[in-house]
Design a protein around this motif. Structure first.
Motif, mmCIF file in Angstrom:
data_model
loop_
_atom_site.group_PDB
_atom_site.id
_atom_site.type_symbol
_atom_site.label_atom_id
_atom_site.label_comp_id
_atom_site.label_asym_id
_atom_site.label_seq_id
_atom_site.Cartn_x
_atom_site.Cartn_y
_atom_site.Cartn_z
ATOM 1 N N ALA A 282 12.798 -5.574 -1.021
ATOM 2 C CA ALA A 282 11.598 -4.925 -1.123
ATOM 3 C C ALA A 282 10.987 -4.968 0.591
ATOM 4 O O ALA A 282 10.448 -3.871 0.932
ATOM 5 N N PRO A 283 11.178 -5.961 1.378
ATOM 6 C CA PRO A 283 10.871 -5.860 2.530
ATOM 7 C C PRO A 283 11.343 -4.661 3.531
ATOM 8 O O PRO A 283 10.630 -4.056 4.439
ATOM 9 N N PHE A 284 12.767 -4.580 3.358
ATOM 10 C CA PHE A 284 13.453 -3.421 4.139
ATOM 11 C C PHE A 284 13.040 -2.102 3.646
ATOM 12 O O PHE A 284 12.624 -1.113 4.311
ATOM 13 N N MET A 285 12.706 -1.873 2.249
ATOM 14 C CA MET A 285 11.833 -0.577 1.788
ATOM 15 C C MET A 285 10.771 -0.633 2.219
ATOM 16 O O MET A 285 9.989 0.679 2.589
ATOM 17 N N ALA A 286 9.818 -1.628 2.549
ATOM 18 C CA ALA A 286 8.578 -1.562 2.902
ATOM 19 C C ALA A 286 8.543 -1.141 4.399
ATOM 20 O O ALA A 286 7.723 -0.362 4.852
ATOM 21 N N LEU A 287 9.423 -1.675 5.120
ATOM 22 C CA LEU A 287 9.488 -1.230 6.780
ATOM 23 C C LEU A 287 10.016 0.363 6.843
ATOM 24 O O LEU A 287 9.410 0.939 7.408
ATOM 25 N N ILE A 288 10.825 0.783 5.990
ATOM 26 C CA ILE A 288 11.116 2.189 6.078
ATOM 27 C C ILE A 288 9.831 2.994 5.565
ATOM 28 O O ILE A 288 9.444 4.031 6.379
ATOM 29 N N GLN B 159 -5.983 -3.510 0.417
ATOM 30 C CA GLN B 159 -5.801 -2.326 0.176
ATOM 31 C C GLN B 159 -4.517 -1.706 -0.688
ATOM 32 O O GLN B 159 -4.517 -1.129 -1.480
ATOM 33 N N MET B 160 -3.480 -2.355 -0.106
ATOM 34 C CA MET B 160 -2.237 -2.141 -0.651
ATOM 35 C C MET B 160 -1.713 -3.044 -1.839
ATOM 36 O O MET B 160 -1.144 -2.387 -2.688
ATOM 37 N N ALA B 161 -1.752 -4.148 -1.936
ATOM 38 C CA ALA B 161 -1.347 -5.086 -2.773
ATOM 39 C C ALA B 161 -2.449 -5.190 -4.076
ATOM 40 O O ALA B 161 -2.151 -5.019 -5.081
ATOM 41 N N LEU B 162 -3.439 -5.805 -3.575
ATOM 42 C CA LEU B 162 -4.465 -6.067 -4.424
ATOM 43 C C LEU B 162 -4.787 -4.948 -5.429
ATOM 44 O O LEU B 162 -5.170 -4.881 -6.531
ATOM 45 N N ASN B 163 -5.455 -3.961 -4.549
ATOM 46 C CA ASN B 163 -5.804 -2.976 -5.342
ATOM 47 C C ASN B 163 -4.897 -1.818 -5.934
ATOM 48 O O ASN B 163 -5.167 -1.109 -6.978
ATOM 49 N N GLY B 164 -3.567 -2.194 -5.375
ATOM 50 C CA GLY B 164 -2.585 -1.547 -6.184
ATOM 51 C C GLY B 164 -1.813 -2.047 -7.296
ATOM 52 O O GLY B 164 -0.749 -1.379 -7.834
ATOM 53 N N ALA B 165 -2.228 -3.426 -7.510
ATOM 54 C CA ALA B 165 -1.490 -4.033 -8.422
ATOM 55 C C ALA B 165 -1.820 -3.419 -10.048
ATOM 56 O O ALA B 165 -0.760 -3.411 -10.852
ATOM 57 N N PRO B 166 -3.084 -2.898 -10.444
ATOM 58 C CA PRO B 166 -3.333 -2.476 -11.770
ATOM 59 C C PRO B 166 -2.305 -1.253 -12.029
ATOM 60 O O PRO B 166 -1.746 -1.255 -13.251
ATOM 61 N N LEU C 186 -5.036 -7.231 8.988
ATOM 62 C CA LEU C 186 -3.745 -7.755 8.001
ATOM 63 C C LEU C 186 -4.331 -7.842 6.550
ATOM 64 O O LEU C 186 -3.784 -7.381 5.539
ATOM 65 N N VAL C 187 -5.338 -8.784 6.593
ATOM 66 C CA VAL C 187 -5.721 -9.165 5.254
ATOM 67 C C VAL C 187 -6.515 -7.987 4.544
ATOM 68 O O VAL C 187 -6.528 -7.733 3.234
ATOM 69 N N ASN C 188 -7.365 -7.168 5.333
ATOM 70 C CA ASN C 188 -7.834 -5.894 4.810
ATOM 71 C C ASN C 188 -6.539 -4.973 4.198
ATOM 72 O O ASN C 188 -7.001 -4.247 3.175
ATOM 73 N N ILE D 168 2.294 -2.329 8.700
ATOM 74 C CA ILE D 168 3.808 -2.638 8.335
ATOM 75 C C ILE D 168 3.821 -4.040 7.828
ATOM 76 O O ILE D 168 4.694 -4.093 6.900
ATOM 77 N N LEU D 169 3.153 -5.015 8.630
ATOM 78 C CA LEU D 169 3.084 -6.370 7.977
ATOM 79 C C LEU D 169 2.559 -6.376 6.618
ATOM 80 O O LEU D 169 3.046 -7.165 5.896
ATOM 81 N N ALA D 170 1.390 -5.785 6.586
ATOM 82 C CA ALA D 170 0.919 -5.725 5.270
ATOM 83 C C ALA D 170 1.850 -5.179 4.012
ATOM 84 O O ALA D 170 1.922 -5.844 2.777
ATOM 85 N N LEU D 171 2.593 -4.150 4.377
ATOM 86 C CA LEU D 171 3.387 -3.495 3.468
ATOM 87 C C LEU D 171 4.690 -4.608 3.157
ATOM 88 O O LEU D 171 4.879 -4.802 1.960
ATOM 89 N N MET D 172 5.189 -5.095 4.100
ATOM 90 C CA MET D 172 6.281 -6.223 4.121
ATOM 91 C C MET D 172 5.939 -7.496 3.443
ATOM 92 O O MET D 172 6.880 -7.859 2.636
ATOM 93 N N ILE D 173 4.944 -7.773 3.363
ATOM 94 C CA ILE D 173 4.275 -8.871 2.509
ATOM 95 C C ILE D 173 3.799 -8.401 1.250
ATOM 96 O O ILE D 173 4.348 -9.227 0.257
ATOM 97 N N GLY D 174 3.416 -7.338 1.181
ATOM 98 C CA GLY D 174 2.662 -6.791 -0.318
ATOM 99 C C GLY D 174 3.852 -6.612 -1.009
ATOM 100 O O GLY D 174 3.618 -6.524 -2.201
#
Length: 389
Positions: A333-339, A178-185, A172-174, A276-282
């Protein structure tokens, strides 16, 4: 020399000609085949097959192959084709006294089958309706698959909740990295530019009425309620959704998913739940960062083109928007992440063993995710308008 030549001619004359394919009626619905059912006897093979088809139409017929001298691929294919014709006409054809080598050849011909007839050409209006119907049926099947897949994910999350020790926190942390931290810029950059563009165009239009200060209301409501989360979700679908599909698809091609099942591990818990959890959090985190970047871009543009000061912009923004406007975007946001996660993983598991299949499903993942994100945003807009939130 002449005597030897005459002897060879007489010897060749004594060699019997290949026996053509024959068919005799033995009574009781039994047809006795004989001779050579080979390619060099094609005319007699076809004639005998026609008689079999005529005898077997709407009746039960047994074909005895015990007297067949030789059977090759052509003869076997003709027999299987005739059997299919008899069964299509309502009859039944069975083989008797089949040699092992003949049975193997007939089985191989049955496995390969005959080439399907070319599809009948339809008129353009009928073809359009046919295509629309097929697409509708396909969409219905995909909806059923997605619903079943969602049930599997929910069940896997339930199992993880009951057994917290089996949860893979490192994965999950990895994935969050990949999804949140590296995608922020890239999210910050795109949101900043879009916020500035929206503010610039709004100022140019509102200047006609001397109401350029209302551009703060425009960018505040538009970004916090709709544009911020929608733009972030589209970027995540193109970046992270495609990566999920490619990763799972590559594992499918290398049979790593099957290896997990052989080892007794649950692929849903290992591969799907952390992503999916990483997407819903990130995604909510990226949405908030994107909102701030878009407001910064809009504020900078308002100060440059609209003549507003920073204090005026902040005061106007505070008066125009409230916490519930921020909440509206974060709820989506979480619903879009789930989709996005569901579509990406479904397309990943649908990849077959070729690079062409991988590319096709990655493209489908991005297109379907963006489409469903926009549809979901529209549904939420109607819902929040109905409850006046």
């Amino acid at each position: 020399m002449l005597t030897e030549g005459l002897a060879q001619v007489h010897a060749q004359a004594r060699v019997p000609a290949p026996a053509p394919a024959s068919l005799d009626e033995a009574g009781g619905g039994v047809l006795q085949l004989g001779g050579r059912w080979t390619a060099d006897q094609a005319p007699s093979v076809e004639a005998a097959a026609a008689r079999i088809a005529a005898s077997g139409a709407r009746a039960d017929v047994t074909v005895d192959l015990g007297a067949v001298e030789r059977l090759d691929t052509l003869g076997a294919w003709v027999l299987e084709r005739t059997r299919a014709e008899v069964e299509a006409a309502g009859g039944r054809l069975a083989y008797a006294r089949v040699r092992p080598e003949h049975r193997t050849l007939l089985g191989e011909v049955t496995m390969r089958g005959a080439a399907p007839p070319p599809p009948r050409r339809l008129s353009p209006p009928i073809a359009l309706l046919d295509g629309l119907g097929r697409q509708t049926a396909s969409a219905g099947r995909q909806f059923v698959v997605a619903t079943a897949f969602l049930g599997e994910v929910v069940a896997a999350c339930g199992r993880v909740a009951l057994r917290p020790g089996s949860f893979r926190g490192t994965a999950l942390v990895n994935q969050l990295q990949q999804m949140a931290l590296n995608g922020a810029p890239i999210i910050v950059l795109i949101s900043f530019l879009v916020g500035g563009i929206v503010a610039q165009q709004g100022i140019f239009q509102l200047q006609r009425f001397g109401a350029q200060t209302f551009v703060v209301n425009l960018i505040g409501l538009l970004i916090l309620r709709e544009l911020g989360v929608l733009l972030t979700a589209i970027m995540v679908a193109g970046r992270s959704g495609s990566a999920i599909t490619a990763e799972i698809g590559s594992m499918r091609m290398r049979e790593e998913v099957d290896a997990l099942k052989v080892m007794g591990l649950d692929a849903t818990e290992i591969l799907i739940v952390p992503r999916i959890l990483a997407l819903m959090i990130g995604l909510p985190m990226l949405t908030l960062i994107g909102d701030l970047a878009a407001l910064a871009g809009g504020g900078l543009t308002a100060m440059v083109y609209g003549g507003l000061t920073l204090d005026q912009f902040l005061a106007r923004l505070q008066a125009a928007v409230g916490v519930h406007h921020v909440t509206v975007g974060l709820i989506k946001a979480p619903f879009m992440a789930l989709i996005i996660g569901l579509i990406a993983t479904i397309e990943g598991f649908a990849v077959e063993g070729s690079a062409e299949s991988l590319g096709r499903h990655v493209t489908a993942s991005v297109v379907k995710s963006i489409f469903m994100v926009i549809v979901l945003d529209g549904l939420f807009a109607v819902f929040f308008a109905a409850i006046d939130f």
